[in-house]
Scaffold this motif. Structure first.
Motif, PDB file in Angstrom:
ATOM      1  N   ASP A  66      74.417 -17.095 -19.302  1.00  0.00           N
ATOM      2  CA  ASP A  66      73.665 -15.847 -19.399  1.00  0.00           C
ATOM      3  C   ASP A  66      73.286 -15.507 -20.840  1.00  0.00           C
ATOM      4  O   ASP A  66      72.181 -15.048 -21.104  1.00  0.00           O
ATOM      5  CB  ASP A  66      74.488 -14.704 -18.807  1.00  0.00           C
ATOM      6  N   GLY A  67      74.217 -15.731 -21.765  1.00  0.00           N
ATOM      7  CA  GLY A  67      73.919 -15.414 -23.153  1.00  0.00           C
ATOM      8  C   GLY A  67      72.790 -16.255 -23.703  1.00  0.00           C
ATOM      9  O   GLY A  67      71.930 -15.750 -24.432  1.00  0.00           O
ATOM     10  N   MET A  68      72.757 -17.519 -23.339  1.00  0.00           N
ATOM     11  CA  MET A  68      71.704 -18.403 -23.819  1.00  0.00           C
ATOM     12  C   MET A  68      70.356 -18.004 -23.231  1.00  0.00           C
ATOM     13  O   MET A  68      69.352 -17.902 -23.938  1.00  0.00           O
ATOM     14  CB  MET A  68      72.052 -19.848 -23.446  1.00  0.00           C
ATOM     15  N   VAL A  69      70.316 -17.754 -21.919  1.00  0.00           N
ATOM     16  CA  VAL A  69      69.076 -17.322 -21.277  1.00  0.00           C
ATOM     17  C   VAL A  69      68.607 -16.008 -21.890  1.00  0.00           C
ATOM     18  O   VAL A  69      67.419 -15.822 -22.185  1.00  0.00           O
ATOM     19  CB  VAL A  69      69.273 -17.183 -19.762  1.00  0.00           C
ATOM     20  N   SER A  70      69.543 -15.101 -22.112  1.00  0.00           N
ATOM     21  CA  SER A  70      69.199 -13.810 -22.696  1.00  0.00           C
ATOM     22  C   SER A  70      68.638 -13.966 -24.106  1.00  0.00           C
ATOM     23  O   SER A  70      67.694 -13.268 -24.497  1.00  0.00           O
ATOM     24  CB  SER A  70      70.440 -12.917 -22.717  1.00  0.00           C
ATOM     25  N   SER A  71      69.186 -14.902 -24.879  1.00  0.00           N
ATOM     26  CA  SER A  71      68.714 -15.100 -26.250  1.00  0.00           C
ATOM     27  C   SER A  71      67.279 -15.611 -26.289  1.00  0.00           C
ATOM     28  O   SER A  71      66.562 -15.411 -27.273  1.00  0.00           O
ATOM     29  CB  SER A  71      69.635 -16.076 -26.991  1.00  0.00           C
ATOM     30  N   MET A  72      66.848 -16.278 -25.227  1.00  0.00           N
ATOM     31  CA  MET A  72      65.494 -16.814 -25.156  1.00  0.00           C
ATOM     32  C   MET A  72      64.519 -15.854 -24.469  1.00  0.00           C
ATOM     33  O   MET A  72      63.300 -16.080 -24.485  1.00  0.00           O
ATOM     34  CB  MET A  72      65.494 -18.148 -24.391  1.00  0.00           C
ATOM     35  N   ALA A  73      65.040 -14.789 -23.862  1.00  0.00           N
ATOM     36  CA  ALA A  73      64.194 -13.910 -23.052  1.00  0.00           C
ATOM     37  C   ALA A  73      63.112 -13.223 -23.875  1.00  0.00           C
ATOM     38  O   ALA A  73      61.955 -13.115 -23.426  1.00  0.00           O
ATOM     39  CB  ALA A  73      65.053 -12.868 -22.344  1.00  0.00           C
ATOM     40  N   GLY A  74      63.463 -12.750 -25.069  1.00  0.00           N
ATOM     41  CA  GLY A  74      62.469 -12.075 -25.900  1.00  0.00           C
ATOM     42  C   GLY A  74      61.303 -12.971 -26.258  1.00  0.00           C
ATOM     43  O   GLY A  74      60.141 -12.608 -26.049  1.00  0.00           O
ATOM     44  N   PRO A  75      61.561 -14.169 -26.803  1.00  0.00           N
ATOM     45  CA  PRO A  75      60.459 -15.085 -27.098  1.00  0.00           C
ATOM     46  C   PRO A  75      59.689 -15.524 -25.852  1.00  0.00           C
ATOM     47  O   PRO A  75      58.468 -15.666 -25.899  1.00  0.00           O
ATOM     48  CB  PRO A  75      61.164 -16.268 -27.770  1.00  0.00           C
ATOM     49  N   LEU A  76      60.373 -15.757 -24.734  1.00  0.00           N
ATOM     50  CA  LEU A  76      59.662 -16.120 -23.505  1.00  0.00           C
ATOM     51  C   LEU A  76      58.684 -15.024 -23.109  1.00  0.00           C
ATOM     52  O   LEU A  76      57.551 -15.294 -22.691  1.00  0.00           O
ATOM     53  CB  LEU A  76      60.659 -16.364 -22.367  1.00  0.00           C
ATOM     54  N   HIS A  77      59.125 -13.783 -23.243  1.00  0.00           N
ATOM     55  CA  HIS A  77      58.260 -12.640 -22.935  1.00  0.00           C
ATOM     56  C   HIS A  77      57.108 -12.551 -23.936  1.00  0.00           C
ATOM     57  O   HIS A  77      55.941 -12.370 -23.554  1.00  0.00           O
ATOM     58  CB  HIS A  77      59.101 -11.360 -22.955  1.00  0.00           C
ATOM     59  N   LYS A  78      57.406 -12.731 -25.200  1.00  0.00           N
ATOM     60  CA  LYS A  78      56.391 -12.608 -26.251  1.00  0.00           C
ATOM     61  C   LYS A  78      55.290 -13.648 -26.094  1.00  0.00           C
ATOM     62  O   LYS A  78      54.094 -13.330 -26.222  1.00  0.00           O
ATOM     63  CB  LYS A  78      57.052 -12.740 -27.620  1.00  0.00           C
ATOM     64  N   TYR A  79      55.682 -14.890 -25.794  1.00  0.00           N
ATOM     65  CA  TYR A  79      54.707 -15.976 -25.709  1.00  0.00           C
ATOM     66  C   TYR A  79      54.251 -16.250 -24.270  1.00  0.00           C
ATOM     67  O   TYR A  79      53.484 -17.181 -24.041  1.00  0.00           O
ATOM     68  CB  TYR A  79      55.279 -17.248 -26.344  1.00  0.00           C
ATOM     69  N   ASP A  80      54.721 -15.429 -23.325  1.00  0.00           N
ATOM     70  CA  ASP A  80      54.304 -15.518 -21.925  1.00  0.00           C
ATOM     71  C   ASP A  80      54.432 -16.953 -21.413  1.00  0.00           C
ATOM     72  O   ASP A  80      53.516 -17.507 -20.797  1.00  0.00           O
ATOM     73  CB  ASP A  80      52.863 -15.023 -21.781  1.00  0.00           C
ATOM     74  N   LEU A  81      55.603 -17.538 -21.650  1.00  0.00           N
ATOM     75  CA  LEU A  81      55.827 -18.944 -21.326  1.00  0.00           C
ATOM     76  C   LEU A  81      56.620 -19.071 -20.034  1.00  0.00           C
ATOM     77  O   LEU A  81      57.628 -18.373 -19.835  1.00  0.00           O
ATOM     78  CB  LEU A  81      56.596 -19.619 -22.462  1.00  0.00           C
ATOM     79  N   VAL A  82      56.206 -19.966 -19.155  1.00  0.00           N
ATOM     80  CA  VAL A  82      56.929 -20.201 -17.915  1.00  0.00           C
ATOM     81  C   VAL A  82      58.174 -21.030 -18.206  1.00  0.00           C
ATOM     82  O   VAL A  82      58.181 -21.899 -19.083  1.00  0.00           O
ATOM     83  CB  VAL A  82      56.023 -20.906 -16.873  1.00  0.00           C
ATOM     84  N   ALA A  83      59.271 -20.731 -17.470  1.00  0.00           N
ATOM     85  CA  ALA A  83      60.547 -21.396 -17.740  1.00  0.00           C
ATOM     86  C   ALA A  83      61.315 -21.639 -16.450  1.00  0.00           C
ATOM     87  O   ALA A  83      61.130 -20.936 -15.446  1.00  0.00           O
ATOM     88  CB  ALA A  83      61.396 -20.562 -18.697  1.00  0.00           C
ATOM     89  N   ALA A  84      62.172 -22.640 -16.496  1.00  0.00           N
ATOM     90  CA  ALA A  84      63.146 -22.897 -15.441  1.00  0.00           C
ATOM     91  C   ALA A  84      64.532 -22.749 -16.047  1.00  0.00           C
ATOM     92  O   ALA A  84      64.713 -22.912 -17.257  1.00  0.00           O
ATOM     93  CB  ALA A  84      62.957 -24.294 -14.855  1.00  0.00           C
ATOM     94  N   ILE A  85      65.510 -22.441 -15.200  1.00  0.00           N
ATOM     95  CA  ILE A  85      66.890 -22.253 -15.656  1.00  0.00           C
ATOM     96  C   ILE A  85      67.790 -23.219 -14.901  1.00  0.00           C
ATOM     97  O   ILE A  85      67.748 -23.293 -13.665  1.00  0.00           O
ATOM     98  CB  ILE A  85      67.368 -20.811 -15.416  1.00  0.00           C
ATOM     99  N   VAL A  86      68.609 -23.954 -15.650  1.00  0.00           N
ATOM    100  CA  VAL A  86      69.649 -24.797 -15.048  1.00  0.00           C
ATOM    101  C   VAL A  86      70.993 -24.237 -15.527  1.00  0.00           C
ATOM    102  O   VAL A  86      71.278 -24.257 -16.722  1.00  0.00           O
ATOM    103  CB  VAL A  86      69.506 -26.272 -15.455  1.00  0.00           C
TER     104      VAL A  86
END
Length: 290
Positions: A66-86
């Protein structure tokens, strides 16, 4: 041919995420994709990693907790990038909410054939996080778990820390403002939840929906400590919300005030209370099951 950037937290799951990331890359390669792996050194490089992934036209595959996904959430939102989670961390509660399989191969298939789905996130104190913001005994539990990482199996870490936290934490006066309503009570915690789970499977907000544009606000009033310790199994079933000490409301913006309390978000320190959290509807584009 699709291109993938696998970004892993090498510390997640006590280092297990390293092996998971390599398996994920192999599976994606077998599916015909071109793949590169980055083992992230920390949150300070999250934006540059996501920016480069977006510029390369790659699908982002996050391997961690969760911490890792959360750390990437801001940039994912900013750059509107599609992502998958494992899932590759200790708790994996956001993945649990999203019904992402625990099996590595099944989770990896979502990066190839998953349905792009918009899900909500939370903006809190200048950060974007995915699961929940909480201030109280549960923040103390997160502190204890982080301090004892790697010494016990993850399930035992959370259970032991929960008991210790309840015995150590003194109830405080809380003032919680949810949109235009204010709630005053003496209690153990307040949680602004986007995801229904935290603490490795505790169903703290059983009716939370990451696509409804709302936060479920769970307020736990003071009660008998021994009763709370005995009722910990209820947290995993989500039946704790039936107890008279627990109240749940919904809203878009939540301010939590409590003296001498540190707020956490997705297992990591956020700020000293008071803290404000607001929902970001449809902030993330994730590849999920149909």
């Amino acid at each position: 041919m699709r291109s993938f950037h696998v970004i892993a937290n090498p510390l997640s799951g006590g280092g297990r995420a390293v092996h998971i990331a390599r398996d994920v890359a192999a599976n994606l390669g077998d599916a015909g994709g071109t793949v590169r792996i980055t083992f992230s050194p920390g949150i300070e490089v999250a934006e540059s990693l996501i920016r480069d992934t977006a510029a390369a036209g790659e699908i982002c595959v996050l391997v961690g907790g969760d911490g890792m996904v959360s750390s990437m959430a801001g940039p994912l939102h900013k750059y509107d990038l599609v992502a998958a989670i494992v899932p590759g961390g200790r708790g994996n509660d956001f993945a649990r909410q999203l019904a992402i399989p625990e099996n590595i191969h099944d989770a990896t298939r979502l990066a190839v054939g998953g349905v792009e789905t918009k899900v909500d996130a939370i903006e809190a104190e200048g950060r974007v996080v995915v699961g929940s913001v909480y201030a109280g005994v549960d923040a103390r539990v997160s502190e204890l778990v982080n301090a004892g990482a790697g010494r016990l199996p993850s399930a035992a870490q959370y259970q032991l820390a929960s008991v210790r936290g309840l015995l150590q934490f003194s109830p405080r006066h809380y003032r919680v403002q949810v949109d235009d309503e204010t709630f005053d009570y003496r209690g153990f915690t307040a949680i602004a939840a986007n995801s229904g789970y935290y603490g490795k499977g505790m169903h703290i907000a059983p009716d939370a929906d990451v696509r409804d544009g709302l936060l479920d606000v769970v307020m736990v009033g003071a009660g008998n400590r021994l009763k709370f310790v005995r009722s910990l199994p209820q947290l995993y079933r989500g039946t704790h919300v039936r107890n008279p000490e627990v109240s749940v409301v919904r809203g878009r913006t939540v301010r939590i005030e409590a003296e001498g309390v540190e707020a956490y978000a997705d297992g990591d320190p956020l700020a000293s209370a008071p803290v404000t959290a607001r929902v970001l509807p449809g902030a993330l584009r994730l590849l999920l099951n149909r």
